[in-house]
Design an enzyme around this catalytic site. Structure first.
Site, PDB file in Angstrom:
ATOM      1  N   GLN A  67       0.850  -1.183   0.000  1.00  0.00           N
ATOM      2  CA  GLN A  67       0.000   0.000   0.000  1.00  0.00           C
ATOM      3  C   GLN A  67       0.885   1.232   0.000  1.00  0.00           C
ATOM      4  O   GLN A  67       1.924   1.257   0.664  1.00  0.00           O
ATOM      5  CB  GLN A  67      -0.909   0.014   1.236  1.00  0.00           C
ATOM      6  CG  GLN A  67      -1.959  -1.079   1.234  1.00  0.00           C
ATOM      7  CD  GLN A  67      -2.775  -1.098   2.513  1.00  0.00           C
ATOM      8  OE1 GLN A  67      -2.238  -1.164   3.589  1.00  0.00           O
ATOM      9  NE2 GLN A  67      -4.084  -1.011   2.371  1.00  0.00           N
ATOM     10  N   GLY A  68       0.499   2.237  -0.774  1.00  0.00           N
ATOM     11  CA  GLY A  68       1.254   3.474  -0.855  1.00  0.00           C
ATOM     12  C   GLY A  68       0.337   4.672  -0.886  1.00  0.00           C
ATOM     13  O   GLY A  68      -0.884   4.568  -0.702  1.00  0.00           O
TER      14      GLY A  68
ATOM     15  N   LYS B 279      -3.184  -2.900  -9.503  1.00  0.00           N
ATOM     16  CA  LYS B 279      -3.183  -1.712  -8.656  1.00  0.00           C
ATOM     17  C   LYS B 279      -4.544  -1.026  -8.681  1.00  0.00           C
ATOM     18  O   LYS B 279      -5.087  -0.718  -9.732  1.00  0.00           O
ATOM     19  CB  LYS B 279      -2.117  -0.717  -9.091  1.00  0.00           C
ATOM     20  CG  LYS B 279      -1.846   0.333  -8.012  1.00  0.00           C
ATOM     21  CD  LYS B 279      -1.027   1.502  -8.514  1.00  0.00           C
ATOM     22  CE  LYS B 279      -1.927   2.509  -9.196  1.00  0.00           C
ATOM     23  NZ  LYS B 279      -1.267   3.779  -9.462  1.00  0.00           N
TER      24      LYS B 279
ATOM     25  N   GLY C 253      -2.234   4.229  -3.956  1.00  0.00           N
ATOM     26  CA  GLY C 253      -3.150   3.120  -4.132  1.00  0.00           C
ATOM     27  C   GLY C 253      -2.677   1.855  -3.454  1.00  0.00           C
ATOM     28  O   GLY C 253      -1.660   1.829  -2.773  1.00  0.00           O
ATOM     29  N   THR C 254      -3.446   0.773  -3.666  1.00  0.00           N
ATOM     30  CA  THR C 254      -3.164  -0.534  -3.083  1.00  0.00           C
ATOM     31  C   THR C 254      -2.950  -1.533  -4.203  1.00  0.00           C
ATOM     32  O   THR C 254      -3.681  -1.546  -5.186  1.00  0.00           O
ATOM     33  CB  THR C 254      -4.338  -0.984  -2.198  1.00  0.00           C
ATOM     34  OG1 THR C 254      -4.575   0.011  -1.196  1.00  0.00           O
ATOM     35  CG2 THR C 254      -4.035  -2.299  -1.527  1.00  0.00           C
TER      36      THR C 254
ATOM     37  N   ASP D 151      12.641   8.970 -10.681  1.00  0.00           N
ATOM     38  CA  ASP D 151      12.703   8.457  -9.301  1.00  0.00           C
ATOM     39  C   ASP D 151      13.474   7.138  -9.263  1.00  0.00           C
ATOM     40  O   ASP D 151      13.013   6.137  -8.721  1.00  0.00           O
ATOM     41  CB  ASP D 151      11.293   8.267  -8.742  1.00  0.00           C
ATOM     42  CG  ASP D 151      11.292   8.151  -7.217  1.00  0.00           C
ATOM     43  OD1 ASP D 151      12.316   8.508  -6.596  1.00  0.00           O
ATOM     44  OD2 ASP D 151      10.289   7.721  -6.653  1.00  0.00           O
TER      45      ASP D 151
END
Length: 730
Positions: free
Chosen positions: A414-415, A434, A418-419, A531
């Site tokens: 989880q972030g 996702k 979203g999951t 990133d």
């Protein structure tokens, strides 16, 4: 006789319901001052679950004050989880404020950061905020798990906190959120661009967001107070002996209580690292005490709807019955007479309901499909200029079935965006699905173009986007499943099953460099990743490197040299030149990759508070060591044992050139990939004959890799943003 027994039963139930439900064990003290202390917390031997729940009632000039003994925190309030109110168990405590300097802040006592490690408590993510006050300073909260949270604060010309404070970062105050599993942290005060004075007071604190209103807060009083109210969420260890004893090995459900590792708050239903229990509806008391949930008498509630009939209290609910002269027989005869007609009516209503729900579901899917850009994507799919396979559109029912209706046991991670769930498609293929948390409706066209681009990236070292589903409220993205975790895990938390050898590190570096070179220069529309870090480099079942997380990426025009964006990235990997200019180039990806090279070479994390202040940043530490001719003092022991001096020096020199502070002097990724391939052959001459020791032993990445032939990307639009929430980290 029946009426007498019924009356006695009603009186007995009323008497039982009127008794106060127990909150403590036995004769233990229930209150300290004005604060109620429910079990598993307690005062005195035998009254608490374990040492973390012990409360000491201290006397002060203001009366009795409860203190959480193990953590040495004053307790302001303790509440049990509420099943009816959908609230979690919380403790309101008084946390210390952390100062940069006692002298400049005018305080006499230093406060050490609070640690809850080893307990079943966490700092509440939804109820707390991390806030900091000071001019020209960067505040970093280290939660000891490699993640760094922080904010930057600046002031006006008078270098002071100005009026009408909003804590936006430009008025001498900044604030940010915390992680959901935070148990310990420390605060690091860093000057921002060297503009902060040494004598200025700077302080930070974690506090209850409902108590911190910047516009009305007296910051002088706040600084002098030394403490601020904060909120902890708590539970008990699911496998602890007391838990098993209380619930007799069946604590997931009961007729009077309910337990779960998911938060009760419907707006905050996330997995907790502990067990939380509450009394079910119709019961009250303390679920952590055996038989502690007692039935309440709903008949005493003025809201009951018996309408003149007699109210009888049952276990957990109430019932309405007829009094004297009951018409039960009459109602039974009427019921039997009308039963057949009612059955037919119910059948008709059920079929009508199913038909309407099916029709409503179809219309809702159509609306979501249009809302999420489905028509535009269909146009892309059927365009003769694209080679996107029609299989890129998934059916929502198939994805629900693949994830067992998005079962929480299928969650991979989880972030903030979203999951991600693990799923098995009908053909047996394993995928990562996702489910986004939010949608930016203004970027639907960008999202569709993004899918068209990313679904055509066909490189063995880039995580493949297999497709999407647009007929749900929030679009679902389907990626290939990468089973073996991240490079960060294997470098910084190694295990005996997979030892990261020097040859393996060289291979992974070469694979990632090839992927970035492909994105920068081989795609028809160049892509800047933005990133690059070891947590975004995944390892598949053959331990082949896969570049992931294109959630902040940018696609650029062929003749474009940079993109100007809001600065974002990860501390330790961020290009200093980009941080200053806000202009991201392909050389900014090169800098971040240089940090990954240093991680592979040294085995150290990009940010470490175990090193001195000037060496906390791994890139700076590495460059200083190179300048002082101390390279082999910081190289990982596994690398020193297996690598050749010439290859290690060449690898370090390449990393140094990638970390050059001037972006124009950094090599392009294509040259970096070629140089890494040369170093591999230098370290392992057997590669010239088409095999390596690693390949003979495991037959891993290179044998199993798919073709890296480039499929042309659509060029009907010269600029595509890949910054939307749909493609954040998987």
């Amino acid at each position: 006789m029946f009426q007498i027994l019924l009356l006695l039963g009603s009186l007995l139930l009323h008497e039982q319901g009127s008794q106060a439900a127990p909150l403590v064990k036995g004769n233990c003290t229930q209150k300290c001052g004005e604060v109620t202390i429910p079990f598993p917390f307690g005062i005195g031997t035998g009254c608490f679950l374990d040492e973390w729940y012990e409360i000491v009632c201290q006397e002060s000039s203001n009366g009795s004050v409860p203190v959480l003994n193990k953590a040495n925190l004053r307790v302001l309030n303790i509440s049990l989880p509420d099943y009816n109110g959908n609230t979690n168990g919380i403790i309101n405590v008084s946390l210390p404020i952390l100062y940069s300097s006692n002298v400049s802040c005018g305080v006499n006592k230093s406060f050490a950061p609070v640690s809850l490690k080893g307990s079943q408590f966490v700092f509440s993510e939804s109820r707390n905020v991390f806030a900091a006050v000071g001019c020209g300073i960067r505040f970093l909260m280290d939660d000891t798990k490699s993640a760094i949270i922080g904010c930057t604060s600046s002031c006006g010309a008078d270098n002071d906190v100005v009026g009408n404070v909003t804590c936006s970062g430009s008025d001498g105050c900044c604030q940010t959120t915390i992680t959901s599993d935070l148990q310990a942290f420390s605060v690091n005060f860093q000057p921002n661009n060297g503009t902060v004075g040494n004598n200025e007071c700077k302080y930070a604190f974690l506090g209850d967001r409902s108590q911190f209103v910047p516009a009305t807060t007296d910051f002088d009083e706040l600084r002098a107070s030394g403490r601020f109210a904060a909120v902890l969420e708590w539970g008990i260890a699911e496998s602890s002996e007391p838990a098993l004893e209380i619930y007799n090995y069946d604590y997931i459900s009961g007729d009077s209580y309910y337990c779960s590792t998911v938060g009760f708050n419907l707006g905050y239903r996330v997995a907790m690292p502990f067990l939380q229990c509450s009394c079910r509806g119709g019961f009250t008391g303390n679920p952590y005490i055996r038989h502690g949930c007692e039935d309440i008498d709903e008949c005493e509630d003025p809201a009951n709807r018996c309408s003149g009939r007699k109210c009888v209290n049952r276990r957990g609910y109430y019932d309405c019955v007829e009094g004297r002269g009951s018409n039960t027989i009459k109602f039974l005869l009427i019921g039997i007479g009308a039963g057949l007609g009612a059955l037919l009516l119910l059948l008709f209503l059920w079929l009508s309901y199913k038909f309407m729900m099916k029709r409503k579901e179809i219309k809702l899917k159509e609306r979501y499909f249009k809302q999420n850009g489905g028509l535009l994507l269909q146009q892309q799919l059927h365009s003769s200029e694209n080679n996107v396979d029609n299989s890129k559109l998934f059916d929502s029912k198939d994805l629900e079935k693949a994830t067992d209706n998005f079962n929480k046991n299928r969650i991979l991670g989880q972030g903030g965006q979203g999951t991600v769930y693990k799923g098995m498609l009908a053909d047996g293929g394993i995928v990562a699905i996702k489910k986004s948390k939010a949608i930016d409706k203004g970027k639907v066209e960008q999202f569709i173009n993004e899918i068209a681009i990313l679904s055509q990236i066909n490189h063995r070292n880039v995580v493949k986007l297999l497709g999407c589903c647009l007929e749900t409220e929030l679009p679902l993205l389907v990626y290939e499943f990468i089973p073996n975790g991240t490079l960060f895990q294997y470098l910084h938390a190694p295990n005996e099953e997979f030892i990261v050898s020097w040859d393996t590190r060289l291979r992974i570096a070469t694979e990632v460099a090839g992927a970035l070179s492909y994105l920068h220069s081989s795609a028809s529309i160049p892509i800047y990743h933005r990133d690059i870090k070891s947590t975004n480099i995944l390892l598949d079942d053959k331990y082949c490197a896969k570049v992931a997380d294109f959630g902040t990426s940018k696609s650029v025009m062929l003749d474009q040299t940079h993109v100007t964006t809001r600065v974002q990235g990860t501390f330790g990997y961020l290009d200093p030149e980009y941080f200053q200019s806000s202009q991201f180039t392909d050389k900014s990806d090169v800098y971040s990759f240089g940090v990954v090279l240093v991680e592979l070479l040294t085995g150290q994390k990009p940010i470490s508070f175990l090193r001195d202040d000037e060496e906390r940043n791994l890139a700076s530490y590495f460059l200083l060591s190179m300048d002082d001719n101390r390279l082999f003092d910081i190289v990982d022991a596994e690398v020193l044992k297996q690598g050749k001096k010439e290859g290690i020096v060449a690898f370090a020199s390449l990393a140094r050139s990638c970390l050059n502070l001037h972006g124009k002097t950094r090599p392009p990724m294509k040259e970096v990939a070629i140089e890494l391939e040369r170093i591999r052959k230098l370290e392992n001459p057997a590669m010239k004959h088409g095999h390596t020791q690693e390949k003979r032993k495991t037959k891993t990445c290179w044998e199993s890799a798919v073709s890296t032939d480039i499929i042309a990307l659509p060029d009907q639009q010269s600029f595509v943003s890949i910054e939307s929430s749909y493609t954040s980290s998987i």
